[in-house]
Structures are given as structure tokens and as C-alpha cells.
Design a protein around this motif. Sequence first.
Motif, PDB file in Angstrom:
ATOM      1  N   TRP A 650       0.844  -1.196   0.000  1.00 39.33           N
ATOM      2  CA  TRP A 650       0.000   0.000   0.000  1.00 39.33           C
ATOM      3  C   TRP A 650       0.877   1.243   0.000  1.00 39.33           C
ATOM      4  O   TRP A 650       1.593   1.508   0.960  1.00 39.33           O
ATOM      5  CB  TRP A 650      -0.921   0.013   1.214  1.00 39.33           C
ATOM      6  N   ARG A 652      -0.662   4.121  -0.396  1.00 33.21           N
ATOM      7  CA  ARG A 652      -1.614   4.847   0.469  1.00 33.21           C
ATOM      8  C   ARG A 652      -2.633   3.817   0.952  1.00 33.21           C
ATOM      9  O   ARG A 652      -3.477   3.355   0.167  1.00 33.21           O
ATOM     10  CB  ARG A 652      -2.307   5.960  -0.296  1.00 33.21           C
ATOM     11  N   ILE A 673      -0.853   8.128  -8.945  1.00 34.29           N
ATOM     12  CA  ILE A 673      -0.661   8.962  -7.759  1.00 34.29           C
ATOM     13  C   ILE A 673      -1.457  10.259  -7.890  1.00 34.29           C
ATOM     14  O   ILE A 673      -2.122  10.709  -6.940  1.00 34.29           O
ATOM     15  CB  ILE A 673       0.843   9.253  -7.554  1.00 34.29           C
ATOM     16  N   THR A 676      -5.140   9.553  -7.371  1.00 33.00           N
ATOM     17  CA  THR A 676      -5.419   9.313  -5.958  1.00 33.00           C
ATOM     18  C   THR A 676      -5.432  10.619  -5.184  1.00 33.00           C
ATOM     19  O   THR A 676      -6.300  10.840  -4.320  1.00 33.00           O
ATOM     20  CB  THR A 676      -4.368   8.354  -5.367  1.00 33.00           C
ATOM     21  N   ALA A 680      -8.567  12.102  -3.137  1.00 28.83           N
ATOM     22  CA  ALA A 680      -8.438  12.172  -1.682  1.00 28.83           C
ATOM     23  C   ALA A 680      -9.071  13.423  -1.110  1.00 28.83           C
ATOM     24  O   ALA A 680      -9.429  13.455   0.082  1.00 28.83           O
ATOM     25  CB  ALA A 680      -6.972  12.100  -1.286  1.00 28.83           C
ATOM     26  N   ARG A 684     -11.476  10.594   1.578  1.00 31.37           N
ATOM     27  CA  ARG A 684     -10.239  10.409   2.329  1.00 31.37           C
ATOM     28  C   ARG A 684      -9.830   8.953   2.453  1.00 31.37           C
ATOM     29  O   ARG A 684      -8.679   8.637   2.678  1.00 31.37           O
ATOM     30  CB  ARG A 684     -10.397  11.010   3.719  1.00 31.37           C
ATOM     31  N   GLY A 687      -7.648   4.265  -1.534  1.00 27.76           N
ATOM     32  CA  GLY A 687      -6.378   3.566  -1.379  1.00 27.76           C
ATOM     33  C   GLY A 687      -5.591   3.524  -2.676  1.00 27.76           C
ATOM     34  O   GLY A 687      -6.163   3.572  -3.770  1.00 27.76           O
TER      35      GLY A 687
END
Length: 797
Positions: A650, A652, A673, A676, A680, A684, A687
Motif C-alpha cells: 500500500w 496509500r 498517484i 489518488t 483524496a 479520504r 487507497g
Amino acid sequence: MPDGPFSPPLAGHIAQLTKLEQRVLWLAAWTIHNANHLRENRDGLKVGGHQASTASLTTVLTALYFHALRPEDRVAVKPHASPALHAILYMMGRQSLDKLKAFRALGGAQSYPSRTKDTEDVDFSTGSVGLGVAQTLFSALVQDYVRDHGWGLDRPEGRMVALLGDAELDEGNIYEALLEGQKHGLRNCWWIVDYNRQSLDAVAEDGQLDRLAPVFRALGWQVVTLKHGHLQQAAFAEPGGEALRDWIDGCPNAEYSALCFQGGAAWRARLTRDFAGDNAALSLIAARDDDALAALMTNLGGHDMALLCEAFAAARDHDQPVVFFAYTVKGHGLPLAGHKDNHAGLMTPDQMATFRQTMGVAEGQEWDRTDDPAALQAFLTQVPFLSGGPRRLVAPAVAVPERLTLPPERGAVSTQTVFGLLMAGLAKSDHPIADRIVTTSPDVTVSTNLGAWVNRRKVHARAVREDAFRLARLPSTFRWDKGPEGQHIELGIAEMNLFAMLSALGLSGDLFGQTLIPVGTLYDPFISRGLDGLNYACYQDARFILAATPSGITLAPEGGAHQSIATPLIGMSQPGLTMFEPAFGHELAVILRFALAHVQRRGPVSPDPATGLADDAGGAVYLRLSTRPIDQAPPLPPEREGDLLAGAYWLRPPGPNAEAVIAYAGAVAPEAIAATGALAEARRDVGLLAVTSAARLYQGWTAAGALRAKGRQATCHAERLLAGLPRDCGLITVTDGHPAALGWLGSVAGHRTRALGVTGFGQSGDIPDLYRAHGLDTVAILAAVRSLTPGRPVPDA
């Protein structure tokens, strides 16, 4: 070699060998007959076994294994002659009767020689024709490499021997190998061609040898033609003999084969007609009855034991590569001999009964090794091949560094660049493993970032040659000094040769008792050009590290010819190969260290119930790398490196209410990335899963499921990673390759999945344009999230 009589003192030995040859022929034919006519057939499929192709090479095999071979010699046997090889090893006590009876059945002697599934005396697997032949050439080069580095000098040099059918010479990889052998000063290699002039479907065109022999000579081989046996040579010395020689040499292949099948009466009728008016030739023919005439006309060099023994002895007087063209009759000694349909033909039960009488085998004694066990045992004590103990050697493992370190990071960097830096660090080190690494590449050494390694460790060559550009004081980034101590083998542009070389290097421990760590580089799109060779290397259980770069569509400006789509699926599906696709330098450092150890492991193939992985068995490793520079993520703490090596970690971790998880592999990390990060802000719990090896994730998942199906407790890394996700969480997978490489992750825990990847041929462009065109960019990832979570807000990229 010139025709000539054999030495009289050898006559008794030749008679013993000829008797053994007849038993080999019987056992090989009976083994095939048993498999097809006597053993239970539960599925109705023909078992097969190639009785005719086996018979044509029986004399050659007997002469080799019972007379000419030494323990240090290594042999690749023509695939369709495997029954004769099994028979010989059975007679030597190195193959069991149970395996012979189970020929081509589960757990039995293999249809084609297999170094992993047959006895330890099978040095090279064969089956995909041409590959085993080339393997002997590259193994001869590896033997020279080992000895040039001062290793294994306490053992004699061996001959690397291939027995091949003449139709195998149609395979293009053989000629690629021949060219490479000439460049590297090939030595100690014999190729013995079963020149029966028949293929699977037909009789070969006339004059093939006249075209092939000059090719071998031009590439530095000695050509030895074994055409006429001693019966024919004696007949040629009689009145009318020269006319008979001319007739044999001029007879078309198809007609000669047909006459061999028809037998003595047909020979007599044809020769009597063709020699009408030549009283001397007619007298020569009339002096022999039909059986003797048939024996004379089929007494070709490949069926003459004395001639073969003399030829092999003469070739041991030097180390020049030798090709023997041994004229034979396909099916020699069988009722199928010469017929153009005999390749897959089988003797009928009636034919086998007649053959049994001809061979003098009593009912109930079909599996006997001989009719005189004491005489056979006494003979075997004198066979050189059996005099050296175990032929499969064991090389000690070499310790692996505690860690592989990188120089301080300087912004964005590609995994290809990191690979070069890691190899350069090994080149500078004094760690023992550095001396055992040997690199090789098909003329893309510099463009795959091996240049710094070669600068320090040099190019391997039999003689010292300094870099002419450096000597002339011409500026160049790279030094190409060459010498026996060099640790890089530069190949021409032929991917099949790369995989043949990696296979040969990767078997050095078994063949020559010396551990080598082969590292080969090539462009990832061109794995497919050598895929048969890669499969062959893995089937042999050869150990190597393959660094393939650039991958995917990341060499964007060069267009579709330099872009790969299916290679992740190849890495996942190829047995014996473990694929990794790192995105960051710290990942590759951990993976390369793992690879250096993994290629040396030789434990049992037994999946660990805790992971589903069979790491104790080891194997080859494939690194799918990229030329795309990306900003680097912080290194993982050592306690998390196990997740990285198990296939994913992971980047995140998802929260307890995750509605979406993005799983990516390799060079698409920046897009994943960025997506994500955009998500986010509103979600929140999103993953981000960094997949470093889809192959290991998949292997562990399927193996764990198989263990559970057998009632055992088992789990795997993929299940642990996804276990905490809500059932309605959406899974978006992204890879610069075929989407199926990651799309299966949705099946692990039943999550809805959108798999993004490349499914069409690319074109020239830059990465942003091509990622947008193929649906790999951040916008596409966010759109995939939107499609899986309708009604929930998804921000723009």
C-alpha cells in the motif's frame, strides 16, 4: 573424412557394439509398441513415438554412448530419437523399467528428452526442433568462458554434442547460432546430422548437402561426410564398383527411399535395368542374393558402426567444431524403412511379431536388457561414458550482498537508469558475487544501461583486444576492452541467441560445476521475437535475470514497433519465470537483490501455505523496466520489503469506508498517484496499491486456492491486501501493458473492477499524448472511478 576400412583389431569391439545396437533398436521399438498397442488407452488418443525416426539414429547413438562419449561430454539428442536414448540408459542401468513401460504416460520416460523430467544423463531438453542444437553451441562457449576465468580447470574439457535430424536444419535459429559461434571462436562442439533425407511429410529435395556443407565450412566448421559404409566401400573396389558408387551418389532421394522400403527384389530389378550392358556391374549385383543386396544398398555411413567409431575418434584429436553428415535410412532395420509416410507410422502387431522373430526375442523376454547379462555388465565396466560418477554437477551458491545501495537520488529517474546504477555499483564492488555475474545483450548493451558495467568488467573474448577508439584518443563514453577476463558477452542482433546464451549460462552449475549469475538485457517489445527460446530456457530450468527495457509504450517517440503490450501476460504465464515491474528505484534495488538469490535456489517446488509462493525452488527472473523518468517515492522501511517482494504494497492504505482503490504497476505510477491525490480531497479513504509483481500476486492466489481445494489451510498476499476493503469498493487497475495483467484482482475478493491498459498497437508521440490515447492518463483513471461509483462526486484531473 575419406572413406577407408576400419582397423582389424577393433573387429571384436565393433561386433559387441553391433549386438548392443540391435538390442537398443528392439527396446526402442518395443517401448513404443507397448505404449500404443499393449498399455491401457483410456482417452482414445494415439500415443505415438516415432519408431522410424528412432531407428535411423540407433547406430549413431550406440556408437556415441557405448564408445565415444566421455563423462564430461554433454549431449542434446534429436527429439524423435528419445526412445533409443531411453533404451540405452535402461541398458546402462540409468533408466528404470517402470519409466520405460510408462513411456509418454504421466511420470514415465518423456516423449522428448527432458533434463528436468528424465534421468540426470539427459543434459539438454529437446522438443522444439533446432533449440537443443543451438544450445550445444552456446554451452561450448560457456565452457570456454568458465575456463577462461580460471574455474573448473581440474576437469577435462568436454564436447558439446547435438544429434539432429536433417529437417531440423530448416530452422532459422540454427543459422543465427552458427553466425554467433563463428564470432566467438567456437570450439569443442559436434553436430551429428541424421541425414535420412526425409521430413515429417515428405522426402527432402536433392542436393541439400551440397548447399549446406559450404555454409559450415565458411563459418569455421570441419565437415565430415559419412556416406558409404564398409560393405559399400568393399563393393566399390570390385569390378563394376565405380559404376555402383556413381549410381548411388546420383540416385534421387525419393527413389532411393522407395527402393529401401521395397527391399532386395526391387533393388535387383532397378539395378539390373539401369546397368544393362555393364557386365561388371551386373556381375557384382548377381553375386549377392536379395537379402545381401538390400544390406549392401542400405549400408550407409550412419549405419556403419566401425566408420562412426573411427570418425568420432578422429574428431577428438582437435577442438575445432565438427559437423558430421551421417547418411541414414529412416526406419533402418524396421519394415517401415524408407517409406515417405513412416514419420508417425507404427508397426502393426503382425509386423511386430515378425520383427520379434527377426531380432530373436522370445515372448516374455521383451524387456530384458540383453540375453547375456554377465557379458553386458562386463562390457559396461569399460564404457568411458560411465566412468566418471554423477554427470549432473552441483555448484555451491554464492553469497548475496546484505543490501544493494543507490547513489543519492537526483530528482526524476527511470528504472532503466536505476538498473544501470545498481549494476555499476556491483561492478565496482569486491563482493564475491560480482565476479560470478556475466552479462549479455543482443547489441543493445549501451541502450539498456549496461555500459558502466562493461567499462569496469570488460567484454569477454578469447584474446586480448584493447578499445581502438581509446587507443586513438578519440572521445567515447564507453571502453570496449576485450579479453578472457571480461564479464560481458556481446551478441549480434538476434533475440533467440540471447535466450540460448542465457540458458547455457544458467545451466553452468549443472554442466560445469561453476555458479554463474547471468544477466541479459533486451528491449521489452522484442521478448516475443525470442519467445520460443525463452520458453525453452525455462523448460530446462535454466537460471538467469532478464532485464527488459523499455516496456509498454514509454519509448513513445519510436512508435508501435518499439512498444510492448502482451509482455506482462508472458511474465505471468511462463513457468519457471518470476516477473517484477517496479516503478521506483528503491523497489528495484530490493528486487534485484532478491533475484541474485532466487536464481541460485534449488529447493523443492512446494508452495508455502502462508503465501502460496514456492520460493525455495528458485527460478529465473524477469524485470520489466522503463525509460520514463519519474519522481521517486521514499524507500520502504525494511519490515515492509516483504510486501514489495510478495507482489504489492500500500502506497496509500485505504480507510475503513473506501469506495475506490487504484492499483497500478510500473511506469504509470505518476498518473495513479495524481488520480489518488485528486480523489483524496473528496474521499479520504481512497487507497493506492503499488503492484510490483502481478505474477507473484497471481501465483500466490491460485496456489493458495489449490491448496484449500485439497483441504489444507492456506492464504496469500493478494487476499490479505484486499481483505479489509468494503464489499462495494470499486477497484481500478492501471498498467502500461495488457489490462488482463491486473484485471483479475477483482476476483480475489469479489470487487467491481475496471481494468485500464493497452489493447492496440501504438504510434509515435509523447507519453502524455499516448497515455491519453490509450486511456491510461489521470483523466481516464478518474473516469473509471466515476463509472464504478455513480452518483458520487469525482473531481476533474
